[in-house]
Design a protein around this motif. Sequence first.
Motif, PDB file in Angstrom:
ATOM      1  N   ILE A 102       0.829  -1.198   0.000  1.00  0.00           N
ATOM      2  CA  ILE A 102       0.000   0.000   0.000  1.00  0.00           C
ATOM      3  C   ILE A 102       0.867   1.254   0.000  1.00  0.00           C
ATOM      4  N   LYS A 103       0.493   2.206  -0.806  1.00  0.00           N
ATOM      5  CA  LYS A 103       1.136   3.512  -0.765  1.00  0.00           C
ATOM      6  C   LYS A 103       0.748   4.192   0.532  1.00  0.00           C
ATOM      7  N   GLU A 104       1.741   4.542   1.335  1.00  0.00           N
ATOM      8  CA  GLU A 104       1.460   5.039   2.685  1.00  0.00           C
ATOM      9  C   GLU A 104       0.658   6.333   2.654  1.00  0.00           C
ATOM     10  N   THR A 105      -0.315   6.394   3.531  1.00  0.00           N
ATOM     11  CA  THR A 105      -1.140   7.590   3.671  1.00  0.00           C
ATOM     12  C   THR A 105      -0.369   8.636   4.469  1.00  0.00           C
ATOM     13  N   GLY A 136      -6.647  -5.768  13.133  1.00  0.00           N
ATOM     14  CA  GLY A 136      -6.751  -5.047  11.869  1.00  0.00           C
ATOM     15  C   GLY A 136      -8.169  -4.689  11.488  1.00  0.00           C
ATOM     16  N   HIS A 137      -9.128  -4.859  12.399  1.00  0.00           N
ATOM     17  CA  HIS A 137     -10.504  -4.456  12.057  1.00  0.00           C
ATOM     18  C   HIS A 137     -10.686  -2.966  12.282  1.00  0.00           C
ATOM     19  N   THR A 138     -11.603  -2.390  11.542  1.00  0.00           N
ATOM     20  CA  THR A 138     -12.059  -1.032  11.771  1.00  0.00           C
ATOM     21  C   THR A 138     -13.565  -1.053  11.573  1.00  0.00           C
ATOM     22  N   GLY A 143      -0.459   3.936  20.902  1.00  0.00           N
ATOM     23  CA  GLY A 143       0.309   2.806  21.418  1.00  0.00           C
ATOM     24  C   GLY A 143       1.169   2.119  20.375  1.00  0.00           C
ATOM     25  N   GLU A 144       2.247   1.509  20.845  1.00  0.00           N
ATOM     26  CA  GLU A 144       3.187   0.830  19.960  1.00  0.00           C
ATOM     27  C   GLU A 144       2.558  -0.370  19.269  1.00  0.00           C
ATOM     28  N   GLN A 145       1.653  -1.062  19.959  1.00  0.00           N
ATOM     29  CA  GLN A 145       1.022  -2.234  19.351  1.00  0.00           C
ATOM     30  C   GLN A 145       0.188  -1.838  18.140  1.00  0.00           C
ATOM     31  N   LYS A 146      -0.568  -0.747  18.259  1.00  0.00           N
ATOM     32  CA  LYS A 146      -1.374  -0.287  17.118  1.00  0.00           C
ATOM     33  C   LYS A 146      -0.480   0.163  15.964  1.00  0.00           C
ATOM     34  N   LEU A 147       0.655   0.754  16.289  1.00  0.00           N
ATOM     35  CA  LEU A 147       1.592   1.169  15.240  1.00  0.00           C
ATOM     36  C   LEU A 147       2.110  -0.051  14.478  1.00  0.00           C
ATOM     37  N   SER A 148       2.404  -1.119  15.205  1.00  0.00           N
ATOM     38  CA  SER A 148       2.883  -2.346  14.564  1.00  0.00           C
ATOM     39  C   SER A 148       1.812  -2.953  13.658  1.00  0.00           C
ATOM     40  N   VAL A 149       0.564  -2.933  14.125  1.00  0.00           N
ATOM     41  CA  VAL A 149      -0.541  -3.470  13.319  1.00  0.00           C
ATOM     42  C   VAL A 149      -0.718  -2.627  12.060  1.00  0.00           C
ATOM     43  N   TYR A 150      -0.639  -1.330  12.212  1.00  0.00           N
ATOM     44  CA  TYR A 150      -0.760  -0.428  11.062  1.00  0.00           C
ATOM     45  C   TYR A 150       0.334  -0.718  10.032  1.00  0.00           C
ATOM     46  N   ARG A 151       1.560  -0.858  10.492  1.00  0.00           N
ATOM     47  CA  ARG A 151       2.668  -1.142   9.577  1.00  0.00           C
ATOM     48  C   ARG A 151       2.490  -2.486   8.891  1.00  0.00           C
ATOM     49  N   GLU A 152       1.957  -3.459   9.622  1.00  0.00           N
ATOM     50  CA  GLU A 152       1.694  -4.771   9.043  1.00  0.00           C
ATOM     51  C   GLU A 152       0.634  -4.672   7.954  1.00  0.00           C
ATOM     52  N   ALA A 153      -0.383  -3.855   8.216  1.00  0.00           N
ATOM     53  CA  ALA A 153      -1.453  -3.682   7.230  1.00  0.00           C
ATOM     54  C   ALA A 153      -0.923  -3.077   5.932  1.00  0.00           C
ATOM     55  N   LYS A 185       1.847  -3.677   4.641  1.00  0.00           N
ATOM     56  CA  LYS A 185       2.553  -4.743   3.923  1.00  0.00           C
ATOM     57  C   LYS A 185       1.587  -5.800   3.392  1.00  0.00           C
ATOM     58  N   VAL A 186       0.583  -6.136   4.189  1.00  0.00           N
ATOM     59  CA  VAL A 186      -0.338  -7.219   3.839  1.00  0.00           C
ATOM     60  C   VAL A 186      -1.223  -6.848   2.659  1.00  0.00           C
ATOM     61  N   ASP A 187      -1.830  -5.672   2.712  1.00  0.00           N
ATOM     62  CA  ASP A 187      -2.701  -5.181   1.644  1.00  0.00           C
ATOM     63  C   ASP A 187      -3.771  -6.204   1.246  1.00  0.00           C
ATOM     64  N   ASP A 188      -4.458  -6.759   2.242  1.00  0.00           N
ATOM     65  CA  ASP A 188      -5.534  -7.722   1.991  1.00  0.00           C
ATOM     66  C   ASP A 188      -6.671  -7.410   2.952  1.00  0.00           C
ATOM     67  N   GLN A 189      -7.765  -6.830   2.436  1.00  0.00           N
ATOM     68  CA  GLN A 189      -8.847  -6.390   3.293  1.00  0.00           C
ATOM     69  C   GLN A 189      -9.600  -7.538   3.957  1.00  0.00           C
ATOM     70  N   LYS A 190      -9.482  -8.742   3.423  1.00  0.00           N
ATOM     71  CA  LYS A 190     -10.118  -9.892   4.066  1.00  0.00           C
ATOM     72  C   LYS A 190      -9.312 -10.349   5.291  1.00  0.00           C
ATOM     73  N   VAL A 191      -8.006 -10.160   5.230  1.00  0.00           N
ATOM     74  CA  VAL A 191      -7.132 -10.532   6.345  1.00  0.00           C
ATOM     75  C   VAL A 191      -7.076  -9.415   7.376  1.00  0.00           C
ATOM     76  N   MET A 192      -6.893  -8.181   6.906  1.00  0.00           N
ATOM     77  CA  MET A 192      -6.862  -7.002   7.778  1.00  0.00           C
ATOM     78  C   MET A 192      -7.782  -5.950   7.148  1.00  0.00           C
ATOM     79  N   PRO A 193      -9.026  -5.890   7.587  1.00  0.00           N
ATOM     80  CA  PRO A 193     -10.012  -5.013   6.946  1.00  0.00           C
ATOM     81  C   PRO A 193      -9.643  -3.531   6.899  1.00  0.00           C
ATOM     82  N   ILE A 194      -8.737  -3.092   7.766  1.00  0.00           N
ATOM     83  CA  ILE A 194      -8.312  -1.696   7.706  1.00  0.00           C
ATOM     84  C   ILE A 194      -7.701  -1.376   6.338  1.00  0.00           C
ATOM     85  N   CYS A 195      -7.218  -2.395   5.643  1.00  0.00           N
ATOM     86  CA  CYS A 195      -6.653  -2.199   4.311  1.00  0.00           C
ATOM     87  C   CYS A 195      -7.684  -1.636   3.332  1.00  0.00           C
ATOM     88  N   ALA A 196      -8.966  -1.896   3.595  1.00  0.00           N
ATOM     89  CA  ALA A 196     -10.016  -1.356   2.732  1.00  0.00           C
ATOM     90  C   ALA A 196     -10.030   0.164   2.760  1.00  0.00           C
TER      91      ALA A 196
END
Length: 232
Positions: free
Chosen positions: A2-5, A140-142, A194-204, A206-217
């Motif tokens: 994903i192109k970073e926002t 990764g849900h929103t 929090g650091e945990q949310k930052l890690s999840v965001y960074r993972e999202a 990389k993953v770029d799959d909204q079914k795995v991490m819906p925040i990617c949508a």
Amino acid sequence: MIKETVFKSFDTTTALEAQLAERIAKQLQQAVDTKGQASLVVSGGSTPKALFGLLSKQAIDWNQVYITLADERWVDVDDSASNEAMVREHLLVGRARSAKFQGLKNMFTTPYQGADMAAEKLAHIEQPFDVVILGMGTDGHTCSWFPCSDDLDNALTSDKLCAAVTPTSAPNARITLTKTAILNSKQIYLHLVGEQKLSVYREALKVDDQKVMPICAVLAQHKTPVDVYWSA
């Protein structure tokens, strides 16, 4: 990938909340000045409570601001788990008391029965929404787009405003705005702490799959601007 926002980092939650509250208030007032009204979609949970407190003190024309929720647990509106209850306690106070609020929960027994009525109640709020504030879970849900739910595909693909969701990793059936509804907005803010949310965001990113991490949508689209506000 994903192109970073737009990503904005703050040393403290206090600094983040102050700047974000000021920016949201400015956008809402500009909308009121331009078209006579503004719309704001907010999320529940504990993270935005302090932000809501600051936002409620902003000197804008709140009586012309329409507020609704990104999602809601299908519980009574006075239940401690209700997002509406939290918003009424922390945002719809002070100067913001005069804002026009529309909840998502209604008299139906389940969100599957009540989704259409919830959408009808939102019809009077002018769209696209001016400002949407989202959070993100560690999975990764929103909104209530849970990767564990059989209802996820409908929430991500439906052309309707609202969808019912039953997560297996969290309590309560829920109603949520759909991806279509969320992206039909002028500005999205992703509020993370929090650091945990930052890690999840960074993972999202990389993953770029909204079914795995819906925040990617939200992060992977180019229709609506997304600004990420993060503090440790």
